[in-house]
Design an enzyme around this catalytic site. Structure first.
Site, PDB file in Angstrom:
ATOM      1  N   LYS A 267       0.836  -1.212   0.000  1.00  0.00           N
ATOM      2  CA  LYS A 267       0.000   0.000   0.000  1.00  0.00           C
ATOM      3  C   LYS A 267       0.867   1.256   0.000  1.00  0.00           C
ATOM      4  CE  LYS A 267      -1.792   1.532   4.043  1.00  0.00           C
ATOM      5  NZ  LYS A 267      -1.437   2.929   4.388  1.00  0.00           N
ATOM      6  N   ASN A 268       1.817   1.302   0.931  1.00  0.00           N
ATOM      7  CA  ASN A 268       2.574   2.541   1.104  1.00  0.00           C
ATOM      8  C   ASN A 268       3.614   2.780   0.014  1.00  0.00           C
ATOM      9  OD1 ASN A 268       1.016   3.132   3.269  1.00  0.00           O
ATOM     10  ND2 ASN A 268       2.531   2.576   4.823  1.00  0.00           N
TER      11      ASN A 268
ATOM     12  N   CYS B 181      -5.009  12.379  13.118  1.00  0.00           N
ATOM     13  CA  CYS B 181      -5.773  11.145  12.944  1.00  0.00           C
ATOM     14  C   CYS B 181      -5.648  10.335  14.222  1.00  0.00           C
ATOM     15  CB  CYS B 181      -5.327  10.377  11.708  1.00  0.00           C
ATOM     16  SG  CYS B 181      -3.856   9.423  11.905  1.00  0.00           S
TER      17      CYS B 181
ATOM     18  N   ARG C 299       0.264  14.265  13.436  1.00  0.00           N
ATOM     19  CA  ARG C 299       0.760  14.088  12.078  1.00  0.00           C
ATOM     20  C   ARG C 299       0.794  15.383  11.255  1.00  0.00           C
ATOM     21  NH1 ARG C 299      -1.388   8.495   9.704  1.00  0.00           N
ATOM     22  NH2 ARG C 299       0.533   8.705   8.532  1.00  0.00           N
TER      23      ARG C 299
ATOM     24  N   ASP D 145       4.373   0.449  12.187  1.00  0.00           N
ATOM     25  CA  ASP D 145       3.215  -0.230  11.591  1.00  0.00           C
ATOM     26  C   ASP D 145       3.113  -1.706  12.006  1.00  0.00           C
ATOM     27  OD1 ASP D 145       2.593   2.129  10.361  1.00  0.00           O
ATOM     28  OD2 ASP D 145       3.335   1.555   8.382  1.00  0.00           O
TER      29      ASP D 145
ATOM     30  N   ARG E  30      -8.815  -0.443   4.284  1.00  0.00           N
ATOM     31  CA  ARG E  30      -7.958   0.586   3.688  1.00  0.00           C
ATOM     32  C   ARG E  30      -6.597   0.015   3.334  1.00  0.00           C
ATOM     33  NH1 ARG E  30      -7.172   5.638   7.096  1.00  0.00           N
ATOM     34  NH2 ARG E  30      -5.856   5.922   5.280  1.00  0.00           N
TER      35      ARG E  30
HETATM   36  N1  EPU Z   1       6.311  14.583  11.112  1.00  0.00           N
HETATM   37  C1  EPU Z   1       6.416  15.917  11.425  1.00  0.00           C
HETATM   38  N2  EPU Z   1       6.301  16.833  10.402  1.00  0.00           N
HETATM   39  C2  EPU Z   1       6.097  16.465   9.119  1.00  0.00           C
HETATM   40  C3  EPU Z   1       5.998  15.089   8.809  1.00  0.00           C
HETATM   41  C4  EPU Z   1       6.113  14.174   9.831  1.00  0.00           C
HETATM   42  O1  EPU Z   1       6.613  16.283  12.585  1.00  0.00           O
HETATM   43  O2  EPU Z   1       5.996  17.335   8.262  1.00  0.00           O
HETATM   44  C5  EPU Z   1       6.425  13.573  12.196  1.00  0.00           C
HETATM   45  C6  EPU Z   1       5.132  12.782  12.369  1.00  0.00           C
HETATM   46  O3  EPU Z   1       4.194  13.453  13.172  1.00  0.00           O
HETATM   47  C7  EPU Z   1       5.646  11.506  12.992  1.00  0.00           C
HETATM   48  C8  EPU Z   1       7.017  11.324  12.317  1.00  0.00           C
HETATM   49  O4  EPU Z   1       7.347  12.594  11.801  1.00  0.00           O
HETATM   50  O5  EPU Z   1       5.824  11.687  14.365  1.00  0.00           O
HETATM   51  C9  EPU Z   1       7.048  10.315  11.207  1.00  0.00           C
HETATM   52  O6  EPU Z   1       5.958  10.511  10.323  1.00  0.00           O
HETATM   53  P1  EPU Z   1       6.051  10.260   8.762  1.00  0.00           P
HETATM   54  O7  EPU Z   1       5.910  11.548   8.056  1.00  0.00           O
HETATM   55  O8  EPU Z   1       7.229   9.399   8.447  1.00  0.00           O
HETATM   56  O9  EPU Z   1       4.724   9.419   8.521  1.00  0.00           O
HETATM   57  P2  EPU Z   1       3.891   9.436   7.187  1.00  0.00           P
HETATM   58  O10 EPU Z   1       4.782   9.670   6.053  1.00  0.00           O
HETATM   59  O11 EPU Z   1       2.701  10.317   7.351  1.00  0.00           O
HETATM   60  C10 EPU Z   1       4.130   6.895   6.585  1.00  0.00           C
HETATM   61  C11 EPU Z   1       3.204   5.747   6.373  1.00  0.00           C
HETATM   62  C12 EPU Z   1       2.599   5.338   7.704  1.00  0.00           C
HETATM   63  C13 EPU Z   1       3.742   4.934   8.633  1.00  0.00           C
HETATM   64  C14 EPU Z   1       4.721   6.103   8.777  1.00  0.00           C
HETATM   65  C15 EPU Z   1       5.930   5.764   9.612  1.00  0.00           C
HETATM   66  C16 EPU Z   1       2.451   6.126   4.114  1.00  0.00           C
HETATM   67  C17 EPU Z   1       1.345   6.508   3.196  1.00  0.00           C
HETATM   68  N3  EPU Z   1       2.178   6.153   5.416  1.00  0.00           N
HETATM   69  O12 EPU Z   1       3.343   7.943   7.139  1.00  0.00           O
HETATM   70  O13 EPU Z   1       1.774   4.207   7.442  1.00  0.00           O
HETATM   71  O14 EPU Z   1       3.223   4.598   9.889  1.00  0.00           O
HETATM   72  O15 EPU Z   1       5.181   6.519   7.479  1.00  0.00           O
HETATM   73  O16 EPU Z   1       6.596   4.682   9.112  1.00  0.00           O
HETATM   74  O17 EPU Z   1       3.533   5.787   3.680  1.00  0.00           O
HETATM   75  C18 EPU Z   1       0.049   2.671   7.880  1.00  0.00           C
HETATM   76  O18 EPU Z   1       0.295   2.145   6.784  1.00  0.00           O
HETATM   77  O19 EPU Z   1      -0.713   2.136   8.727  1.00  0.00           O
HETATM   78  C19 EPU Z   1       0.648   3.958   8.201  1.00  0.00           C
HETATM   79  C20 EPU Z   1       0.170   4.762   9.143  1.00  0.00           C
END
Ligand code: EPU
Length: 416
Positions: free
Chosen positions: A22-23, A116, A121, A304, A396
């Site tokens: 998915k990701n 969420c 996030r 995850d 999802r």
């Molecule tokens: N963060 C910030 N600022 C930003 C972006 C992130 O502070 O601008 C913080 C977040 O709040 C969090 C940390 O950085 O504490 C890491 O978040 P990240 O941005 O890496 O998460 P994401 O990109 O929104 C993806 C996956 C998630 C997975 C996380 C961590 C996708 C579409 N989603 O989310 O997947 O948990 O990386 O590995 O790739 C899932 O599949 O169930 C899922 C939630």
């Protein structure tokens, strides 16, 4: 709303095929916006989030054709630059259109995703990165409004490692003018998969999979044919299922190299794991041992997989400390597991899990994707019946999950 009923008590045995990730699929499908003409993606999982992505791309003006696990997208006519609240609300990964829209149209209006169930996030680092590339960014009425005359390469440091932030910036910088350096980047396999696809489209990206990525902007990208990599979180979920139910599962069409942190931890619980080319076999043992785990960015133990691992520790011998360092609120499954008899105490970002001899079936409620699957896993070993409601979270991100469990011998059914 659908519910899933699980009757506990049987061990899972046999073979299971892992679906596309998915990701990895989400950013790759979004990257179709960067080229004119038809791109073809195979091994795309059939999931609600993929459906939401198709709707979003269509809303922007792309043509999308879906045939089972293959999706074709033609983004030649992308004229709209807005990702509305209605779509972003359903899937926060919609924010991945920001980078491609800025690169392609030099403007984007994308609803702010908001928090969420698992945490606040924020997307501040996506926005800061785009601003460094030359975008003017305003936050108005719940929307990010970004525009630029042109994007110009820059040196960007991520204060926190962010997966989709790294992906958004990689896409934006692919057709920016000059060289972009991204520092402290996410090293997840999904980031490498996206970089591979972008390079196949004609981009010049080096270093994906390390913490330093350099992107030499090119003038345009071409359509592509790409296959989505296997889902490492689905793979890990079936590994836990084998260890938990003391079964023997041959997991096929997976990528063992992407799961080193998970394999290491599950081995510490006593399970016997053998890996081969595209396969992992996990044999559970009678006595599950406790071990501590801390979630960290790749290549460490993934957030995850935290909820699923907690279920395994709930029935292990001894005490386990599970620390969640990525998201501040990713323990929503704890109260539901406690209702099934688990002995878990939360303190800040840690959960102390005292293994109990058994869990008991109960009506429980799913709160997010990985929490949902953890409740199904708990149901598989609980005494009696577990009824998991709000399974739309599960749909999802897990393709045909109850059918896969059923083929391995689980008593599981979906009630419409
Ligand atoms: N963060 C910030 N600022 C930003 C972006 C992130 O502070 O601008 C913080 C977040 O709040 C969090 C940390 O950085 O504490 C890491 O978040 P990240 O941005 O890496 O998460 P994401 O990109 O929104 C993806 C996956 C998630 C997975 C996380 C961590 C996708 C579409 N989603 O989310 O997947 O948990 O990386 O590995 O790739 C899932 O599949 O169930 C899922 C939630």
């Amino acid at each position: 709303m659908d519910k899933i009923l699980v009757e506990g008590g049987c061990s899972l045995n046999g073979e299971v095929e892992i679906s596309g990730s998915k990701n990895a699929a989400l950013p790759i499908l979004m990257s179709s916006l960067l080229a004119d003409g038809w791109s073809t993606y195979s091994n795309v999982p059939v999931l609600k989030d993929i459906e939401s992505t198709s709707l979003l791309l269509q809303n922007l003006g792309a043509e999308v054709e879906t045939d089972g696990n293959t999706i074709r997208i033609n983004a030649s006519e992308v004229r709209n630059h807005e990702a509305p609240y209605e779509l972003v609300r359903k899937m926060r990964a919609s924010v991945l259109v920001l980078g491609p829209l800025m690169a392609r149209l030099k403007k984007a209006r994308v609803s702010l995703p908001g928090g969420c169930a698992i945490g606040a996030r924020p997307i501040n680092l996506h926005l800061k990165g785009l601003a460094s590339l030359g975008a003017d960014i305003d936050l108005k009425e719940g929307y990010v409004e970004a525009s630029a005359d042109k994007l110009k390469g820059a040196d960007i440091y991520f204060d926190t490692i962010t997966v989709t932030g790294t992906e958004n910036l990689m896409m934006a910088a692919s057709i920016a003018e000059g060289v972009t350096t991204l520092r402290n980047t996410a090293r997840e396999p999904e980031v490498i998969a996206l970089a591979d696809v972008l390079n196949e489209m004609g981009a010049n990206i080096k270093g994906a999979g390390t913490s330093l990525i350099t992107i030499e902007g090119v003038s345009a990208l071409n359509p592509v044919s790409a296959e989505i990599i296997p889902d490492r979180i689905e793979t890990g979920t079936f590994m836990i299922a084998a260890a938990l139910t003391k079964g023997d599962i041959q997991i096929k069409n997976c990528q063992p190299d992407h799961l080193k942190g998970v394999i290491n931890k599950i081995k510490q619980t006593g399970a016997v794991i053998e890996t081969g080319d595209g396969r992992i076999q996990v044999k559970g043992v009678d006595e599950i041992l406790s071990t501590d785990v801390k979630t960290v960015p790749y290549p460490g133990f993934p957030t995850d997989m935290q909820a699923q691992f907690m279920v395994l520790m709930s029935v292990a011998k001894g005490l386990s400390i599970i620390s969640e360092t990525i998201f501040e609120n990713r323990f929503m499954h704890v109260s539901e597991l406690k209702r099934m008899g688990a002995d878990i105490t939360l303190s800040g970002n840690s959960a102390m899990v005292k293994g109990v001899p058994g869990l008991s079936g109960a009506p429980v409620m799913a709160t997010d994707l990985r929490a949902s699957v953890s409740l199904i896993l708990a149901g598989l070993v609980a005494n009696g019946q577990t009824e998991v409601s709000r399974v739309y979270h599960l749909d999802r991100g897990y393709e045909a999950i109850e059918k896969k469990f059923e083929r391995l011998g689980a008593y599981i059914k979906r009630i419409k």
